[in-house]
Scaffold this motif. Structure first.
Motif, PDB file in Angstrom:
ATOM      1  N   PHE A 150       0.802  -1.380   0.011  1.00 18.57           N
ATOM      2  CA  PHE A 150       0.088   0.204  -0.083  1.00 18.57           C
ATOM      3  C   PHE A 150       1.143   1.274  -0.258  1.00 18.57           C
ATOM      4  O   PHE A 150       1.899   1.451  -0.250  1.00 18.57           O
ATOM      5  CB  PHE A 150      -1.359  -0.202   1.208  1.00 18.57           C
ATOM      6  CG  PHE A 150      -1.545  -1.442   1.128  1.00 18.57           C
ATOM      7  CD1 PHE A 150      -2.870  -1.495   0.834  1.00 18.57           C
ATOM      8  CD2 PHE A 150      -1.861  -2.416   2.012  1.00 18.57           C
ATOM      9  CE1 PHE A 150      -3.684  -1.570   0.479  1.00 18.57           C
ATOM     10  CE2 PHE A 150      -2.849  -3.182   2.181  1.00 18.57           C
ATOM     11  CZ  PHE A 150      -3.877  -2.918   1.599  1.00 18.57           C
ATOM     12  N   ASN A 238      -6.350   5.668   6.364  1.00 15.08           N
ATOM     13  CA  ASN A 238      -5.852   4.332   5.157  1.00 15.08           C
ATOM     14  C   ASN A 238      -5.176   3.241   6.322  1.00 15.08           C
ATOM     15  O   ASN A 238      -5.522   2.218   6.226  1.00 15.08           O
ATOM     16  CB  ASN A 238      -5.391   4.767   4.409  1.00 15.08           C
ATOM     17  CG  ASN A 238      -5.460   5.522   3.225  1.00 15.08           C
ATOM     18  OD1 ASN A 238      -7.336   5.648   3.336  1.00 15.08           O
ATOM     19  ND2 ASN A 238      -5.179   5.509   2.069  1.00 15.08           N
ATOM     20  N   ILE A 242      -6.664  -0.050   7.156  1.00 10.95           N
ATOM     21  CA  ILE A 242      -5.514  -1.529   6.709  1.00 10.95           C
ATOM     22  C   ILE A 242      -4.764  -2.689   7.576  1.00 10.95           C
ATOM     23  O   ILE A 242      -5.123  -3.794   7.760  1.00 10.95           O
ATOM     24  CB  ILE A 242      -4.246  -0.781   6.122  1.00 10.95           C
ATOM     25  CG1 ILE A 242      -4.949  -0.310   4.393  1.00 10.95           C
ATOM     26  CG2 ILE A 242      -3.118  -1.948   5.574  1.00 10.95           C
ATOM     27  CD1 ILE A 242      -3.898   0.828   3.777  1.00 10.95           C
ATOM     28  N   MET A 254      -9.661  -4.981  -0.714  1.00 12.25           N
ATOM     29  CA  MET A 254      -8.986  -3.480  -0.708  1.00 12.25           C
ATOM     30  C   MET A 254      -8.728  -2.110  -2.458  1.00 12.25           C
ATOM     31  O   MET A 254      -7.889  -3.524  -3.000  1.00 12.25           O
ATOM     32  CB  MET A 254      -8.763  -3.354   0.320  1.00 12.25           C
ATOM     33  CG  MET A 254      -8.399  -4.132   1.606  1.00 12.25           C
ATOM     34  SD  MET A 254      -7.463  -3.820   2.786  1.00 12.25           S
ATOM     35  CE  MET A 254      -7.854  -1.656   3.449  1.00 12.25           C
TER      36      MET A 254
END
Length: 580
Positions: A150, A238, A242, A254
């Motif tokens: 990510f 975020n 996560i 996601m």
């Protein structure tokens, strides 16, 4: 797929391929580490599970990226895909200290020589392969790819970076422990090449880039990279999302936009492996040796673990600075006693084994066999840690199964000592009042008397409560109780052993005054230099997110963060200057 007889090692050269009579290879794995066929090294595990599934696998360890790229050409094209990993560590942590100084050695290279892999190795290897073979899929995995999947904070560039998928030209990313994902992905690519990819469902535990917008059918859509660059609070949102999903038993897909119209899709992970599954991966026919190409060469990381045995993986401790749960999972995945004892027996076949197991443990040695009493509660639990701020009432903290394992291993013919070199969590057997249950005191006595090689390693990490709270660690008074119990045991059995506490300086929340209080603490008069390390922000940890944002991730209140290199150095050195 056709099952073939297991090889002593995967081929690493054209000559070795010819000796096998192979005219093609299904998968070629490029790694930043030397190639060691031992289950402690991801390349060995992935190549063995692919081999068992019937695929032909070759390995190119530590390819030269500076010359004419002959290492990237020597084995030609694989039939299915190239696999890429940076090795057992993120390449930037492997290369640089917390002060961002270049390290002078590399434990995963023959002779400990530094400089055999590039910075951001996954990106460099992948982009070279895509330049040479644009039509061949590249699958990235391992620690570096997994924890950078990510948008993440990169300490060495001191900025947010997009997903590693947006910075390299890989087709797929396998995150976490990839045994099931890589085999399913190999099957997916094999079938897709024959039947077309249109109707095939992508495997769990992989990520990929797409220009298709989220469908709105239950995906979790994170804030885009462009927005989190502008607003730190959105980065925190975020990160919290996560992290929460990583701790849940069931999660949706996601999605995170990397650039306008380019979306990262991350499929949910597989359920935690069963004991039978994890046994099957550890029971594969590893030679437990470095590849013959390294004959006569010393590889420090191998020497450290060659007589060790991993009993389990995963960690439910939830330390804010640790990446174990983010990569291996929160739940403990324990091997069976049968599988472990079979590996103990096989140790006797390794040249130089004198009957001493250097480490019988896992990420946290005394979590073996531990799980929730009521599994239905665990499936809906949203806690990051089963231990902080207090031990979960649903957690079975009995050390009885571990004690029985220790007894069986120690009773195996030819075993003189089975040491526990891994760290332990003392809040699993101690609280403010004493030992939690009968097996707790029995375990601690056995650990110190039978399984400690003169030094018991523990990690209180700090003395100050507000810093420990940011770390998700128990109060320092619990360490003091452990130290007291340790000296009682050593005195009782006449042992001249030492307890070795580890600490972190410059962690978010820690000031110079906090380090002064730590350094002058009465309980730490015998602590030496090796027991303090400067905090290094690593991708995908809570501590790194706090370091970058300067905010508490729950309350959004300001947190003191020491960023100046000289002040970080002072925090660490102050500890040792104090006159004890």
């Amino acid at each position: 797929m056709e099952r073939r007889e297991a090889l002593p090692f995967m081929p690493t050269s054209k000559k070795e391929l010819e000796a096998l009579g192979w005219d093609n290879v299904d998968v070629i794995i490029f790694s930043g580490d030397a190639y060691i066929d031992h289950p402690a090294f991801g390349t060995a595990v992935i190549s063995r599970v692919l081999e068992r599934a019937g695929y032909r696998v070759a390995v190119v360890p530590q390819p030269n990226w500076r010359d004419d790229l002959r290492d990237f050409r020597k084995l030609g094209k694989p039939r299915l895909f190239f696999g890429v990993n940076s090795g057992a560590m993120d390449s930037m942590i492997n290369h640089y200290t917390a002060a961002k100084r270049l390290r002078s050695n590399d434990a995963y290279t023959p002779g400990g020589v530094a400089g055999r892999r590039p910075d951001y190795a996954v990106k460099v290897y992948t982009n070279i392969l895509k330049e040479l073979y644009p039509d061949v899929p590249v699958v990235i995995g391992g620690i570096e790819a997994s924890l950078r999947r990510f948008v993440h904070y990169d300490y060495w560039q001191d900025r947010l970076l997009p997903s590693i998928m947006a910075e390299c030209k890989a087709d797929y990313l396998v995150y976490g422990m990839g045994e099931r994902a890589v085999v399913d992905l190999a099957d997916y690519i094999r079938r897709g090449k024959k039947e077309g990819f249109g109707q095939l469902e992508k495997p769990c535990q992989i990520a990929w880039l797409s220009h298709e917008k989220p469908s709105g059918n239950g995906e979790i859509v994170l804030h885009p990279y462009g927005e989190v660059l502008k607003e730190k609070k959105k980065f925190i949102e975020n990160f919290n999302s996560i992290e929460l999903q990583a701790n849940l038993a069931e999660t949706p897909v996601m999605v995170e936009e990397q650039s306008p119209g380019c979306y990262l899709y991350v499929n949910p992970p597989y359920p935690s492996p069963t004991t039978e599954q994890i046994d099957s991966w550890y029971d594969l026919p590893y030679s437990k040796l470095p590849h013959p190409r390294y004959k006569g060469k010393h590889i420090p990381a191998y020497e450290m673990i060659k007589f060790s045995i991993n009993t389990h993986r995963g960690c439910f401790g939830g330390c804010s600075f640790c990446t174990i749960a983010a990569h291996q999972g929160k739940s403990i995945q324990s091997r069976s006693e049968k599988s472990i004892l079979a590996e103990v027996e096989n140790l006797r076949k390794i040249d130089g084994f004198a009957g001493n197991i250097s480490d019988l443990g896992g990420p946290t040695a005394n979590m073996y066999g531990m799980e929730g009493r009521d599994k239905s509660i665990c499936r809906t639990c949203r806690r990051k840690s089963c231990l902080y701020p207090a031990v979960c009432k649903n957690l079975n903290t009995s050390h009885r199964r571990l004690l029985e394992l220790y007894g069986k291993v120690s009773g195996t013919k030819g075993i003189r000592h089975a040491y526990v070199g891994s760290g332990i969590r003392y809040d699993l057997f101690l609280d403010g009042k004493g030992f939690l249950e009968p097996s707790s005191e029995e375990y601690f006595c056995a650990l110190v008397k039978e399984h400690t090689c003169g030094r018991l390693k523990v990690a209180p990490e700090h003395t100050e409560k507000h810093v420990l709270d940011l770390m998700n660690k128990p109060c320092f008074e619990l360490y003091e109780r452990l130290q007291s119990e340790f000296f009682k045991v050593t005195k009782r059995f006449g042992l001249n052993y030492t307890i070795v506490p580890y600490f972190i300086s410059s962690h978010p929340g820690c000031t110079m005054q906090d380090m002064q209080r730590l350094a002058s603490h009465n309980s730490l008069k015998m602590v030496h230099v090796e027991q303090v390390q400067d905090f290094t922000p690593t991708p995908m940890t809570k501590s790194s997110a706090v370091f970058y944002t300067g905010m508490d991730l729950k309350t959004l209140k300001p947190v003191y963060v020491e960023r100046e290199p000289e002040q970080k150095k002072r925090q660490k050195s102050y500890f040792f200057k104090f006159d004890k």
